[in-house]
Write a protein that holds these residues in place. Structure first.
Motif, PDB file in Angstrom:
ATOM      1  N   PRO A  56       0.885  -1.193   0.154  1.00  0.00           N
ATOM      2  CA  PRO A  56      -0.375   0.038  -0.050  1.00  0.00           C
ATOM      3  C   PRO A  56       0.617   1.339  -0.032  1.00  0.00           C
ATOM      4  O   PRO A  56       2.232   1.229   0.410  1.00  0.00           O
ATOM      5  CB  PRO A  56      -0.960   0.321   0.998  1.00  0.00           C
ATOM      6  CG  PRO A  56      -0.553  -1.486   2.352  1.00  0.00           C
ATOM      7  CD  PRO A  56       0.978  -1.893   1.326  1.00  0.00           C
ATOM      8  N   CYS A  57       0.721   2.295  -0.859  1.00  0.00           N
ATOM      9  CA  CYS A  57       0.906   3.343  -0.754  1.00  0.00           C
ATOM     10  C   CYS A  57       1.236   4.607   0.401  1.00  0.00           C
ATOM     11  O   CYS A  57       0.034   4.415   1.169  1.00  0.00           O
ATOM     12  CB  CYS A  57       0.806   4.363  -1.970  1.00  0.00           C
ATOM     13  SG  CYS A  57       0.857   6.138  -1.937  1.00  0.00           S
ATOM     14  N   SER A  58       2.458   4.879   0.821  1.00  0.00           N
ATOM     15  CA  SER A  58       2.282   5.121   2.462  1.00  0.00           C
ATOM     16  C   SER A  58       1.807   6.324   2.268  1.00  0.00           C
ATOM     17  O   SER A  58       1.150   7.045   3.419  1.00  0.00           O
ATOM     18  CB  SER A  58       3.995   5.857   2.720  1.00  0.00           C
ATOM     19  OG  SER A  58       4.223   6.310   1.420  1.00  0.00           O
ATOM     20  N   VAL A  59       0.945   6.755   0.983  1.00  0.00           N
ATOM     21  CA  VAL A  59      -0.129   8.126   1.408  1.00  0.00           C
ATOM     22  C   VAL A  59      -0.969   8.367   1.413  1.00  0.00           C
ATOM     23  O   VAL A  59      -1.647   8.855   1.980  1.00  0.00           O
ATOM     24  CB  VAL A  59       0.321   9.455   0.292  1.00  0.00           C
ATOM     25  CG1 VAL A  59      -0.080  10.811   0.273  1.00  0.00           C
ATOM     26  CG2 VAL A  59       2.836   9.756   0.201  1.00  0.00           C
ATOM     27  N   CYS A  60      -1.589   7.411   0.371  1.00  0.00           N
ATOM     28  CA  CYS A  60      -2.906   6.936   0.187  1.00  0.00           C
ATOM     29  C   CYS A  60      -2.932   5.701   0.224  1.00  0.00           C
ATOM     30  O   CYS A  60      -4.635   5.354   0.764  1.00  0.00           O
ATOM     31  CB  CYS A  60      -3.001   7.426  -1.180  1.00  0.00           C
ATOM     32  SG  CYS A  60      -2.871   6.237  -2.516  1.00  0.00           S
ATOM     33  N   GLY A  61      -2.367   4.682   0.342  1.00  0.00           N
ATOM     34  CA  GLY A  61      -2.903   3.535   0.733  1.00  0.00           C
ATOM     35  C   GLY A  61      -3.285   2.590  -0.518  1.00  0.00           C
ATOM     36  O   GLY A  61      -3.453   1.378  -0.093  1.00  0.00           O
ATOM     37  N   PRO A  68       5.900   6.839  -3.182  1.00  0.00           N
ATOM     38  CA  PRO A  68       4.378   7.453  -3.228  1.00  0.00           C
ATOM     39  C   PRO A  68       3.542   6.399  -4.466  1.00  0.00           C
ATOM     40  O   PRO A  68       5.194   6.826  -6.049  1.00  0.00           O
ATOM     41  CB  PRO A  68       3.806   8.798  -3.301  1.00  0.00           C
ATOM     42  CG  PRO A  68       5.095   9.312  -2.517  1.00  0.00           C
ATOM     43  CD  PRO A  68       6.651   9.089  -3.007  1.00  0.00           C
ATOM     44  N   CYS A  69       2.788   5.992  -4.797  1.00  0.00           N
ATOM     45  CA  CYS A  69       2.320   5.436  -6.176  1.00  0.00           C
ATOM     46  C   CYS A  69       2.003   6.710  -7.211  1.00  0.00           C
ATOM     47  O   CYS A  69       2.457   7.970  -6.959  1.00  0.00           O
ATOM     48  CB  CYS A  69       0.591   5.232  -5.580  1.00  0.00           C
ATOM     49  SG  CYS A  69      -0.509   5.805  -5.423  1.00  0.00           S
ATOM     50  N   LEU A  70       1.837   5.730  -8.331  1.00  0.00           N
ATOM     51  CA  LEU A  70       1.477   6.931  -9.509  1.00  0.00           C
ATOM     52  C   LEU A  70       0.030   8.124  -9.204  1.00  0.00           C
ATOM     53  O   LEU A  70       0.939   9.102 -10.111  1.00  0.00           O
ATOM     54  CB  LEU A  70       1.091   6.177 -10.676  1.00  0.00           C
ATOM     55  CG  LEU A  70       3.040   4.901 -11.069  1.00  0.00           C
ATOM     56  CD1 LEU A  70       2.825   4.147 -12.148  1.00  0.00           C
ATOM     57  CD2 LEU A  70       4.343   6.261 -11.607  1.00  0.00           C
ATOM     58  N   ILE A  71      -0.685   8.095  -8.174  1.00  0.00           N
ATOM     59  CA  ILE A  71      -1.643   8.692  -9.076  1.00  0.00           C
ATOM     60  C   ILE A  71      -1.233   9.470  -7.823  1.00  0.00           C
ATOM     61  O   ILE A  71      -1.269  11.359  -8.090  1.00  0.00           O
ATOM     62  CB  ILE A  71      -3.179   8.149  -7.842  1.00  0.00           C
ATOM     63  CG1 ILE A  71      -3.520   7.033  -9.142  1.00  0.00           C
ATOM     64  CG2 ILE A  71      -4.113   8.746  -7.229  1.00  0.00           C
ATOM     65  CD1 ILE A  71      -4.969   6.341  -8.689  1.00  0.00           C
ATOM     66  N   CYS A  72      -0.489   9.536  -6.819  1.00  0.00           N
ATOM     67  CA  CYS A  72       0.186  10.645  -6.100  1.00  0.00           C
ATOM     68  C   CYS A  72       1.078  11.577  -6.043  1.00  0.00           C
ATOM     69  O   CYS A  72       0.697  12.356  -5.911  1.00  0.00           O
ATOM     70  CB  CYS A  72       0.347  10.178  -4.078  1.00  0.00           C
ATOM     71  SG  CYS A  72      -0.481   9.166  -3.567  1.00  0.00           S
ATOM     72  N   VAL A  73       2.134  10.632  -7.352  1.00  0.00           N
ATOM     73  CA  VAL A  73       2.833  12.038  -7.569  1.00  0.00           C
ATOM     74  C   VAL A  73       2.158  12.610  -9.375  1.00  0.00           C
ATOM     75  O   VAL A  73       3.592  13.234  -9.443  1.00  0.00           O
ATOM     76  CB  VAL A  73       3.956  11.317  -8.201  1.00  0.00           C
ATOM     77  CG1 VAL A  73       4.491  10.469  -6.608  1.00  0.00           C
ATOM     78  CG2 VAL A  73       4.125  10.114  -8.485  1.00  0.00           C
TER      79      VAL A  73
HETATM   80 ZN   LIG Z   1      -0.444   6.935  -3.112  1.00  0.00          ZN
END
Ligand SMILES: [Zn+2]
Length: 197
Positions: A56-61, A68-73
């Motif tokens: 799980p992405c540490s920012v959004c899960g 962080p995941c591709l959505i977060c960045v």
């Molecule tokens: Zn994320």
């Protein structure tokens, strides 16, 4: 008649998967047996690989192999709206509505009947995002059942303490159903018609 041990084992393993009954498990096992050896190896490798590399992405899960995941960045996504969902699979459904903001995945669903405590939910990553001050609207997209309702109320009270507008998906989603399986049009309408809480 008893099946050969390795075949029986393969069927047993496949049968542990959701929606796979004994007949389907048997059919899949026989398919795998007949497949070219490389195809069977690729399947086995893909299962182990996904389990080892996805977290799980540490920012959004969201489930990711980079943090962080591709959505977060992604700089093309709006940072002012944050959609809260129960599972990573719900994101896949909501993406189809054309939503272009960020997400927060709870990665657990609250069950009223299991007597667990909403207060035990780890909301620190969510509060960190909200306290950064960019989010103007939190969209609650939890499953339309009693557990989703209770969780939504709880989250709405937490989020509104951060002076952020809270909306939820409009009604029209089948009650008791899963966001993950809602059809695209219903989900898009629910998103467009979201109401402030
Ligand atoms: Zn994320």
């Amino acid at each position: 008649m008893r099946l050969a041990r390795p075949l029986e084992n393969l069927i047993d393993q496949l049968q542990k998967l959701p929606t796979i009954g004994p007949k389907t498990a048997q059919r899949l096992a026989l398919y795998i047996l007949k497949a070219p050896p490389e195809e069977a190896r690729q399947l086995a490798r893909a299962i182990v690989d996904a389990q080892e590399k996805i977290f799980p992405c540490s920012v959004c899960g969201y489930l990711t192999d980079v943090d962080p995941c591709l959505i977060c960045v992604n700089p093309g996504r709006s940072r002012t709206s944050l959609c809260i969902v129960e599972e990573a699979s719900d994101i896949i459904a909501i993406e189809r509505t054309g939503y272009n903001g960020k997400y927060f995945v709870l990665n657990r669903s609250f069950k009223l009947m299991d007597d667990n405590d909403l207060g035990e939910m780890n909301l620190e990553p969510l509060l960190n995002i909200l306290q950064a001050g960019e989010v103007k609207e939190v969209i609650l997209a939890l499953n339309p059942n009693i557990d989703g309702e209770v969780t939504s109320r709880f989250l709405a009270s937490v989020v509104s303490q951060q002076q952020v507008k809270v909306t939820r998906l409009a009604h029209g989603l089948p009650v008791g159903g899963d966001i993950e399986f809602a059809d695209e049009i219903t989900l898009r309408r629910a998103m467009e018609g979201r109401k402030e809480l």
